[in-house]
Design a protein around this motif. Structure first.
Motif, PDB file in Angstrom:
ATOM      1  N   ILE A   9       0.858  -1.195   0.000  1.00 42.20           N
ATOM      2  CA  ILE A   9       0.000   0.000   0.000  1.00 42.20           C
ATOM      3  C   ILE A   9       0.889   1.238   0.000  1.00 42.20           C
ATOM      4  CG2 ILE A   9      -0.357  -0.004   2.530  1.00 42.20           C
ATOM      5  CD1 ILE A   9      -3.319   0.943   1.718  1.00 42.20           C
ATOM      6  N   GLY A  10       0.612   2.141  -0.981  1.00 41.94           N
ATOM      7  CA  GLY A  10       1.492   3.274  -1.239  1.00 41.94           C
ATOM      8  C   GLY A  10       2.303   2.906  -2.465  1.00 41.94           C
ATOM      9  N   ALA A  11       1.921   3.467  -3.631  1.00 39.90           N
ATOM     10  CA  ALA A  11       2.557   3.059  -4.897  1.00 39.90           C
ATOM     11  C   ALA A  11       3.517   4.126  -5.409  1.00 39.90           C
ATOM     12  CB  ALA A  11       1.476   2.758  -5.936  1.00 39.90           C
ATOM     13  N   GLY A  12       4.153   4.848  -4.481  1.00 39.60           N
ATOM     14  CA  GLY A  12       5.076   5.922  -4.861  1.00 39.60           C
ATOM     15  C   GLY A  12       6.462   5.381  -5.144  1.00 39.60           C
ATOM     16  N   LEU A  13       7.462   6.218  -4.864  1.00 36.19           N
ATOM     17  CA  LEU A  13       8.858   5.854  -5.149  1.00 36.19           C
ATOM     18  C   LEU A  13       9.210   4.487  -4.553  1.00 36.19           C
ATOM     19  CD1 LEU A  13      11.679   6.825  -6.184  1.00 36.19           C
ATOM     20  CD2 LEU A  13      12.078   7.638  -3.874  1.00 36.19           C
ATOM     21  N   MET A  14       8.922   4.281  -3.277  1.00 35.93           N
ATOM     22  CA  MET A  14       9.321   3.034  -2.626  1.00 35.93           C
ATOM     23  C   MET A  14       8.357   1.893  -2.936  1.00 35.93           C
ATOM     24  SD  MET A  14      12.089   3.905  -1.292  1.00 35.93           S
ATOM     25  CE  MET A  14      12.518   2.460  -0.349  1.00 35.93           C
ATOM     26  N   GLY A  15       7.051   2.184  -2.853  1.00 31.91           N
ATOM     27  CA  GLY A  15       6.057   1.120  -3.012  1.00 31.91           C
ATOM     28  C   GLY A  15       6.137   0.438  -4.365  1.00 31.91           C
ATOM     29  N   ASP A  33      -3.040   2.200  -3.816  1.00 31.13           N
ATOM     30  CA  ASP A  33      -2.754   3.584  -3.403  1.00 31.13           C
ATOM     31  C   ASP A  33      -4.083   4.230  -3.028  1.00 31.13           C
ATOM     32  OD1 ASP A  33      -1.751   6.489  -3.502  1.00 31.13           O
ATOM     33  OD2 ASP A  33       0.067   5.402  -4.021  1.00 31.13           O
ATOM     34  N   LEU A  38      -3.622   6.294  -9.087  1.00 29.08           N
ATOM     35  CA  LEU A  38      -2.264   6.360  -8.523  1.00 29.08           C
ATOM     36  C   LEU A  38      -1.618   4.973  -8.498  1.00 29.08           C
ATOM     37  CD1 LEU A  38      -2.835   8.914  -5.604  1.00 29.08           C
ATOM     38  CD2 LEU A  38      -1.287   9.210  -7.558  1.00 29.08           C
ATOM     39  N   ALA A  89       3.913   1.572   2.501  1.00 30.92           N
ATOM     40  CA  ALA A  89       4.899   2.575   2.064  1.00 30.92           C
ATOM     41  C   ALA A  89       4.169   3.869   1.721  1.00 30.92           C
ATOM     42  CB  ALA A  89       5.702   2.058   0.870  1.00 30.92           C
ATOM     43  N   VAL A  90       3.274   4.308   2.630  1.00 30.22           N
ATOM     44  CA  VAL A  90       2.555   5.573   2.427  1.00 30.22           C
ATOM     45  C   VAL A  90       3.430   6.707   2.973  1.00 30.22           C
ATOM     46  CG1 VAL A  90       0.329   4.375   2.551  1.00 30.22           C
ATOM     47  CG2 VAL A  90       1.202   5.529   4.592  1.00 30.22           C
ATOM     48  N   GLU A  92       5.478   9.514   4.950  1.00 29.87           N
ATOM     49  CA  GLU A  92       6.153   9.421   6.260  1.00 29.87           C
ATOM     50  C   GLU A  92       5.482  10.397   7.236  1.00 29.87           C
ATOM     51  OE1 GLU A  92       8.182   7.177   7.050  1.00 29.87           O
ATOM     52  OE2 GLU A  92       9.585   7.858   8.571  1.00 29.87           O
ATOM     53  N   VAL A  96      -1.089   9.623   9.152  1.00 29.35           N
ATOM     54  CA  VAL A  96      -1.500   8.931   7.908  1.00 29.35           C
ATOM     55  C   VAL A  96      -1.219   7.439   8.040  1.00 29.35           C
ATOM     56  CG1 VAL A  96      -1.051   8.695   5.424  1.00 29.35           C
ATOM     57  CG2 VAL A  96      -1.129  10.968   6.456  1.00 29.35           C
ATOM     58  N   SER A 119      11.003   5.149   7.533  1.00 29.57           N
ATOM     59  CA  SER A 119      12.426   5.438   7.700  1.00 29.57           C
ATOM     60  C   SER A 119      12.731   5.809   9.138  1.00 29.57           C
ATOM     61  CB  SER A 119      12.834   6.629   6.833  1.00 29.57           C
ATOM     62  OG  SER A 119      12.387   6.487   5.532  1.00 29.57           O
ATOM     63  N   HIS A 140      12.676  -2.098   6.115  1.00 26.57           N
ATOM     64  CA  HIS A 140      13.170  -0.827   5.593  1.00 26.57           C
ATOM     65  C   HIS A 140      14.004  -1.076   4.340  1.00 26.57           C
ATOM     66  CE1 HIS A 140      15.604   3.102   6.433  1.00 26.57           C
ATOM     67  NE2 HIS A 140      14.672   3.287   5.532  1.00 26.57           N
ATOM     68  N   PHE A 141      13.363  -0.811   3.186  1.00 26.64           N
ATOM     69  CA  PHE A 141      14.037  -0.938   1.894  1.00 26.64           C
ATOM     70  C   PHE A 141      14.779   0.369   1.613  1.00 26.64           C
ATOM     71  CE2 PHE A 141      12.002  -4.731  -0.090  1.00 26.64           C
ATOM     72  CZ  PHE A 141      10.983  -4.968   0.817  1.00 26.64           C
TER      73      PHE A 141
HETATM   74  N1  LIG Z   1      12.344   7.889  -0.463  1.00 30.87           N
HETATM   75  C1  LIG Z   1      13.253   7.124   0.123  1.00 30.87           C
HETATM   76  O1  LIG Z   1      14.455   7.153  -0.224  1.00 30.87           O
HETATM   77  C2  LIG Z   1      12.850   6.195   1.221  1.00 30.87           C
HETATM   78  C3  LIG Z   1      13.748   5.210   1.639  1.00 30.87           C
HETATM   79  C4  LIG Z   1      13.348   4.294   2.624  1.00 30.87           C
HETATM   80  C5  LIG Z   1      12.082   4.408   3.178  1.00 30.87           C
HETATM   81  N2  LIG Z   1      11.229   5.398   2.771  1.00 30.87           N
HETATM   82  C6  LIG Z   1       9.902   5.452   3.385  1.00 30.87           C
HETATM   83  O2  LIG Z   1       8.962   4.872   2.491  1.00 30.87           O
HETATM   84  C7  LIG Z   1       7.676   5.477   2.673  1.00 30.87           C
HETATM   85  C8  LIG Z   1       7.175   5.998   1.336  1.00 30.87           C
HETATM   86  O3  LIG Z   1       8.103   6.936   0.849  1.00 30.87           O
HETATM   87  P1  LIG Z   1       8.177   7.330  -0.699  1.00 30.87           P
HETATM   88  O4  LIG Z   1       9.480   8.027  -0.887  1.00 30.87           O
HETATM   89  O5  LIG Z   1       7.838   6.156  -1.539  1.00 30.87           O
HETATM   90  O6  LIG Z   1       6.994   8.405  -0.779  1.00 30.87           O
HETATM   91  P2  LIG Z   1       6.078   8.819  -2.045  1.00 30.87           P
HETATM   92  O7  LIG Z   1       5.502  10.137  -1.694  1.00 30.87           O
HETATM   93  O8  LIG Z   1       6.830   8.644  -3.316  1.00 30.87           O
HETATM   94  O9  LIG Z   1       4.922   7.711  -2.044  1.00 30.87           O
HETATM   95  C9  LIG Z   1       3.955   7.603  -1.047  1.00 30.87           C
HETATM   96  C10 LIG Z   1       2.705   7.059  -1.704  1.00 30.87           C
HETATM   97  O10 LIG Z   1       1.756   6.745  -0.660  1.00 30.87           O
HETATM   98  C11 LIG Z   1       0.483   7.092  -1.135  1.00 30.87           C
HETATM   99  N3  LIG Z   1      -0.418   7.286   0.001  1.00 30.87           N
HETATM  100  C12 LIG Z   1      -0.416   8.294   0.911  1.00 30.87           C
HETATM  101  N4  LIG Z   1      -1.412   8.119   1.798  1.00 30.87           N
HETATM  102  C13 LIG Z   1      -2.033   6.961   1.477  1.00 30.87           C
HETATM  103  C14 LIG Z   1      -3.132   6.251   2.019  1.00 30.87           C
HETATM  104  N5  LIG Z   1      -3.761   6.704   3.098  1.00 30.87           N
HETATM  105  N6  LIG Z   1      -3.520   5.103   1.421  1.00 30.87           N
HETATM  106  C15 LIG Z   1      -2.860   4.635   0.330  1.00 30.87           C
HETATM  107  N7  LIG Z   1      -1.799   5.276  -0.232  1.00 30.87           N
HETATM  108  C16 LIG Z   1      -1.400   6.424   0.332  1.00 30.87           C
HETATM  109  C17 LIG Z   1       0.698   8.356  -1.946  1.00 30.87           C
HETATM  110  O11 LIG Z   1      -0.380   8.604  -2.840  1.00 30.87           O
HETATM  111  C18 LIG Z   1       2.020   8.037  -2.647  1.00 30.87           C
HETATM  112  O12 LIG Z   1       1.803   7.411  -3.904  1.00 30.87           O
HETATM  113  C19 LIG Z   1       7.867   6.541   3.746  1.00 30.87           C
HETATM  114  O13 LIG Z   1       7.540   5.994   4.993  1.00 30.87           O
HETATM  115  C20 LIG Z   1       9.366   6.828   3.659  1.00 30.87           C
HETATM  116  O14 LIG Z   1       9.905   7.329   4.865  1.00 30.87           O
HETATM  117  C21 LIG Z   1      11.574   6.290   1.798  1.00 30.87           C
END
Ligand SMILES: NC(=O)c1ccc[n+]([C@@H]2O[C@H](COP(=O)([O-])OP(=O)(O)OC[C@H]3O[C@@H](n4cnc5c(N)ncnc54)[C@H](O)[C@@H]3O)[C@@H](O)[C@H]2O)c1
Length: 290
Positions: A9-15, A33, A38, A89-90, A92, A96, A119, A140-141
């Protein structure tokens, strides 16, 4: 227990990266997401990553197709039933994440493992938003997920051995090396990285050296692939300030106080590559401008 069906859950950079490496390891994956659009966007990113690998001759087209076929998309927490693990991975943001876990507790199978990719937020704390502290864990990826070889596994105060063992095996199936951390602020990697970058910002603030010389010092003197200031720009200066504030609050130790210059830059919106300006300046493609 073996982990074969993965809900991300959370299809952003990490998901999207977590979904990609899970499907590449033969797992069936649902990527979800806030909206179906999304989630589809996350899956499309996986498609582009795989296409790049195919174009470079690193992956067969048929293998890329199979990976994509193993990934379906969803919306919100509703589709979590029928999965062995839920990886969150929603954003940080603790509230939320807590709301997301409350919804997942209602929809996921009672024996599913719950893993957060946070993180910096306490695993022990997030587990209290669910009904299963013994089966709640931190996975923690690192970014970019398909490239980085490490997963830091964080055991909350109540995480049981069965959950840890299943997650360790899962991480190894994804081809990653595991390190284990107890649930203290910053875990292992960010606890080392935060003060390193922060000290570089102090050195810059005190005019001990230029940004270029600080980064060159780390690259050629310490054999780091990137200097601390360019790395902070890459990660996001706001993210690094967040890490320092978590360490400072969590340990209550002044050695973790954020460099005032780092806070000032975040206040000014100089967040690094993503805003085009940080310790260096970047063009719209993210390339450093000399
Ligand atoms: N960016 C990094 O380098 C990195 C590294 C390790 C860990 N993390 C952790 O991974 C997590 C995600 O980070 P990211 O960089 O992928 O962020 P991101 O903003 O790229 O992605 C987050 C995604 O979560 C979705 N989202 C938010 N609220 C939601 C909800 N209630 N239900 C479903 N989806 C929801 C958003 O729409 C978004 O697509 C964070 O906890 C971050 O600390 C990030």
């Amino acid at each position: 227990m073996s982990i074969d069906r993965v809900f991300v859950i959370g299809a952003g950079l990490m998901g999207h990266g977590i979904a990609q490496v899970s499907a590449a390891a033969g797992k069936r994956v649902t990527l979800s997401d806030r909206t179906a659009e999304l989630a589809d966007k996350g899956k499309a990113r996986i498609g582009s990553n795989l296409k790049r690998q195919v174009d470079k001759g690193k992956l067969e087209q048929s293998a890329a197709d199979e990976i994509l076929e193993r990934i379906s998309t969803g919306e919100g927490a509703d589709g979590a039933a029928g999965h062995d693990i839920v990886i969150e991975a929603v954003f940080e943001d603790e509230s939320v994440k807590r709301q997301t876990w409350e919804a997942l507790t209602k929809s996921a199978d009672a024996d599913a493992i719950f893993a957060s990719n946070t993180s910096s937020i306490s695993i022990t704390g997030l587990a209290t938003a669910t009904d299963r502290a013994p089966r709640f864990i931190g996975l923690h990826f690192f970014s970019p997920v398909p490239v980085m070889g490490l997963i830091e596994i964080i055991r909350g105060l109540e995480t049981d051995d069965e959950t840890y063992d299943a997650c360790r095996t899962f991480a190894e199936e994804l081809g990653k090396t595991v390190i284990e951390s107890k649930d203290y602020p910053g875990f292992l990697v960010n606890r080392m990285l935060g003060p390193f970058i922060n000290e570089a910002v102090f050195a810059l603030m005190e005019s001990t050296g230029t940004a270029e010389d600080i980064d060159t010092g780390a690259k050629l003197g310490l054999n780091h692939p990137m200097g601390p200031l360019e790395l902070s720009d890459f990660i996001g200066n706001d993210v690094m300030l967040g890490v320092m504030d978590v360490l400072y609050r969590g340990f209550g130790d002044p050695k973790f106080r954020a460099a005032p210059l780092l806070r000032q830059m975040v206040t000014a919106g100089h967040l690094g590559r993503k805003t085009g300006r940080g310790f260096y300046t970047y063009d719209e493609t993210g390339k450093k401008v000399e």
